[in-house]
Design an enzyme around this catalytic site. Structure first.
Site, PDB file in Angstrom:
ATOM      1  N   ARG A   1       0.464  -0.757  -0.398  1.00  0.00           N
ATOM      2  CA  ARG A   1      -0.437  -0.312  -0.036  1.00  0.00           C
ATOM      3  C   ARG A   1       0.818   0.554  -0.284  1.00  0.00           C
ATOM      4  O   ARG A   1       1.952   1.798   0.775  1.00  0.00           O
ATOM      5  CB  ARG A   1      -1.441  -0.285   1.292  1.00  0.00           C
ATOM      6  CG  ARG A   1      -1.186   1.106   1.467  1.00  0.00           C
ATOM      7  CD  ARG A   1      -2.470   1.081   2.361  1.00  0.00           C
ATOM      8  NE  ARG A   1      -3.892   0.319   2.018  1.00  0.00           N
ATOM      9  CZ  ARG A   1      -5.280   0.136   2.479  1.00  0.00           C
ATOM     10  NH1 ARG A   1      -5.381   1.307   3.623  1.00  0.00           N
ATOM     11  NH2 ARG A   1      -6.307  -0.450   1.697  1.00  0.00           N
TER      12      ARG A   1
ATOM     13  N   HIS B   1      -7.193   0.518  -7.020  1.00  0.00           N
ATOM     14  CA  HIS B   1      -7.499  -0.369  -5.434  1.00  0.00           C
ATOM     15  C   HIS B   1      -7.829  -1.573  -5.771  1.00  0.00           C
ATOM     16  O   HIS B   1      -9.238  -2.119  -6.063  1.00  0.00           O
ATOM     17  CB  HIS B   1      -8.496   0.482  -4.830  1.00  0.00           C
ATOM     18  CG  HIS B   1      -8.193  -0.472  -2.531  1.00  0.00           C
ATOM     19  ND1 HIS B   1      -7.860  -1.848  -2.592  1.00  0.00           N
ATOM     20  CD2 HIS B   1      -9.013   0.043  -1.855  1.00  0.00           C
ATOM     21  CE1 HIS B   1      -7.968  -1.913  -1.622  1.00  0.00           C
ATOM     22  NE2 HIS B   1      -9.091  -0.928  -1.046  1.00  0.00           N
TER      23      HIS B   1
ATOM     24  N   GLN C   1      -9.775  -4.628  -4.287  1.00  0.00           N
ATOM     25  CA  GLN C   1     -11.281  -4.097  -3.066  1.00  0.00           C
ATOM     26  C   GLN C   1     -12.452  -4.395  -4.546  1.00  0.00           C
ATOM     27  O   GLN C   1     -13.229  -4.538  -4.166  1.00  0.00           O
ATOM     28  CB  GLN C   1     -10.871  -2.691  -2.637  1.00  0.00           C
ATOM     29  CG  GLN C   1     -12.432  -1.379  -2.397  1.00  0.00           C
ATOM     30  CD  GLN C   1     -12.758  -2.652  -1.224  1.00  0.00           C
ATOM     31  OE1 GLN C   1     -12.217  -1.726  -0.109  1.00  0.00           O
ATOM     32  NE2 GLN C   1     -14.006  -2.664  -0.734  1.00  0.00           N
TER      33      GLN C   1
ATOM     34  N   ASP D   1     -17.716   6.606  -1.576  1.00  0.00           N
ATOM     35  CA  ASP D   1     -15.731   6.766  -0.618  1.00  0.00           C
ATOM     36  C   ASP D   1     -16.612   7.361   0.017  1.00  0.00           C
ATOM     37  O   ASP D   1     -15.971   8.823  -0.190  1.00  0.00           O
ATOM     38  CB  ASP D   1     -14.984   6.130  -1.944  1.00  0.00           C
ATOM     39  CG  ASP D   1     -13.822   6.061  -0.695  1.00  0.00           C
ATOM     40  OD1 ASP D   1     -13.662   5.814   0.282  1.00  0.00           O
ATOM     41  OD2 ASP D   1     -12.840   6.192  -1.515  1.00  0.00           O
TER      42      ASP D   1
ATOM     43  N   CYS E   1     -16.403   0.898   0.427  1.00  0.00           N
ATOM     44  CA  CYS E   1     -14.935   0.126   0.516  1.00  0.00           C
ATOM     45  C   CYS E   1     -14.701   0.127   2.051  1.00  0.00           C
ATOM     46  O   CYS E   1     -14.457  -0.333   2.800  1.00  0.00           O
ATOM     47  CB  CYS E   1     -14.371   0.714  -0.694  1.00  0.00           C
ATOM     48  SG  CYS E   1     -14.305   2.634  -0.218  1.00  0.00           S
TER      49      CYS E   1
ATOM     50  N   ARG F   1     -13.418  -9.142   0.940  1.00  0.00           N
ATOM     51  CA  ARG F   1     -12.305  -9.058   0.659  1.00  0.00           C
ATOM     52  C   ARG F   1     -11.572  -9.936   0.694  1.00  0.00           C
ATOM     53  O   ARG F   1     -10.367 -10.150  -0.099  1.00  0.00           O
ATOM     54  CB  ARG F   1     -11.927  -7.451   1.884  1.00  0.00           C
ATOM     55  CG  ARG F   1     -12.054  -6.289   1.060  1.00  0.00           C
ATOM     56  CD  ARG F   1     -12.184  -6.046   0.292  1.00  0.00           C
ATOM     57  NE  ARG F   1      -9.788  -5.770  -0.220  1.00  0.00           N
ATOM     58  CZ  ARG F   1      -9.824  -4.690   0.268  1.00  0.00           C
ATOM     59  NH1 ARG F   1     -10.338  -3.519   0.968  1.00  0.00           N
ATOM     60  NH2 ARG F   1      -8.368  -4.311   0.325  1.00  0.00           N
TER      61      ARG F   1
HETATM   62  N1  NVA Z   1     -10.451   6.444  -1.399  1.00  0.00           N
HETATM   63  C1  NVA Z   1      -9.703   6.223   0.314  1.00  0.00           C
HETATM   64  C2  NVA Z   1      -9.931   4.473  -0.511  1.00  0.00           C
HETATM   65  C3  NVA Z   1      -9.546   3.917   1.437  1.00  0.00           C
HETATM   66  C4  NVA Z   1      -9.769   2.284   1.230  1.00  0.00           C
HETATM   67  C5  NVA Z   1      -8.835   6.526   0.208  1.00  0.00           C
HETATM   68  O1  NVA Z   1      -7.146   6.131  -0.795  1.00  0.00           O
HETATM   69  O2  NVA Z   1      -8.365   6.683   1.625  1.00  0.00           O
HETATM   70  N1   CP Z   2     -11.464  -0.267   2.327  1.00  0.00           N
HETATM   71  C1   CP Z   2     -10.444  -0.753   2.529  1.00  0.00           C
HETATM   72  O1   CP Z   2      -9.027  -0.601   1.928  1.00  0.00           O
HETATM   73  O2   CP Z   2      -9.715  -1.131   4.067  1.00  0.00           O
HETATM   74  P1   CP Z   2      -8.796  -0.086   4.368  1.00  0.00           P
HETATM   75  O3   CP Z   2      -7.660   0.959   4.278  1.00  0.00           O
HETATM   76  O4   CP Z   2      -9.231  -0.534   6.206  1.00  0.00           O
HETATM   77  O5   CP Z   2      -7.522  -1.026   3.773  1.00  0.00           O
END
Ligand code: NVA
Ligand code: CP
Length: 308
Positions: free
Chosen positions: A101, A128, A131, A227, A267, A295
């Protein structure tokens, strides 16, 4: 040729996505493959916070017989300036796969170039993919769409920021031929290059991908997905975004415009009172937490596909 890595949904073919979904459902119903990863390791490298992605990947690895190894950025020599090249070369000697990540998508492209092991995108500023596989699985499960043909008849509407989730959602819709509408304020709409990339697939698959700023486009939606308005890495824009996105909140008024059987997806993490009202979040808890649950199964399918 099959991709070594899952950096983007576009690393998967139409057939591979169908196969992954089939495998994810099989894993959810039959709870199989308990020892396949005995002696194998997955690195879980996180540059920003995570609850679902971190835990579901770790649990998936354990339940498949392998071991997850947590690699927090600040505890690694990367934080003292070690290059991605050297880190990749060393990690490839120990691990069988690496989930990352990261803030910059360019970083995982570099890891992919120098690592001999599979790299799995656990969220970047650009996509992502894991997801979105779980999201498609959830729509099929809850709306009882047993085939991709049935899924194509479902109107999916995303409302909010055109971010990493949207980019992956567009990619999967383009490849599978889905009906997707993205509703965002003008200044936060999908980038042209994302739509251009999707066009390479839509003419073959017949996908309907629409982009608008008009919230009335939720009409007849079977799925409404949202989101956070401020994704990780964009915190400096939070105040401005909070004002601009107000008309785009998923609330009871908005849902009146959709199909009466419409489900809501998120999500997570969610900010109740911002992108989703607290009552809508509570009412659609089943679909939203099934999405979180899935997931685990979608990622087990991904691990089985990529880790040899
Ligand atoms: N769009 C959000 C998704 C979190 C799972 C982010 O990147 O923070
Ligand atoms: N939806 C998702 O990726 O959640 P986290 O940020 O908690 O991993």
């Amino acid at each position: 040729m099959a991709s070594k890595d899952l950096l983007s949904i576009y690393d998967l073919s139409n057939k591979e996505i169908r196969d992954l979904l089939k495998k994810a459902f099989e894993l959810k119903t039959k709870k199989k493959y308990l020892d396949v990863f005995k002696g194998k390791t997955l690195g879980i490298m996180l540059e920003k916070p995570s609850t679902r992605t971190m835990v579901s990947f770790a649990v998936a690895m354990v339940q498949l017989g392998g071991t997850p190894i947590f690699l927090t950025s600040e505890k690694m020599q990367r934080s003292r300036g070690e290059s991605i090249y050297d880190t990749s070369k060393a990690l490839s000697k120990y691990l069988n796969g690496l989930m990352i990540r990261s803030f910059n998508h360019a970083d995982i492209l570099e890891f992919s170039k120098y690592c001999s092991i599979p790299i799995i995108n656990g969220l970047t500023d650009y996509e992502h993919p894991c997801q979105i596989l779980a999201d498609i699985m959830t729509v099929m499960e809850i709306l009882k769409a047993k085939t991709i043909e049935a899924l194509k008849k479902i109107k999916i509407v995303f409302i909010g920021d055109s971010n990493n989730i949207v980019n992956s959602l567009i990619a999967v819709s383009a490849i599978l031929g889905l009906d997707l509408t993205i509703i965002s304020p003008i200044e936060y709409q999908v980038k042209n290059e994302i739509l251009k990339q999707a066009l390479e697939h839509t003419h073959k698959t017949g996908a309907e991908i629409k982009v608008t700023s008009d919230i009335n486009a939720v009409k007849n939606a079977d799925v409404i997905y949202t989101d956070v308005w401020t994704s990780m890495g964009f915190e400096s824009e939070k105040t401005k975004r909070k004002k601009t996105f107000v008309p785009y909140q998923v609330n009871t008024e908005l849902l009146k415009k959709a199909s009466s059987k419409c489900i809501v997806l998120h999500c997570l993490p969610a900010l109740r009172g911002e992108e989703i009202s607290a009552d809508v979040m509570d009412k659609y808890e089943n679909s939203i937490f099934t999405q979180a649950e899935n997931r685990l199964y979608a990622q087990k399918a991904v691990l089985l596909h990529f880790i040899k």
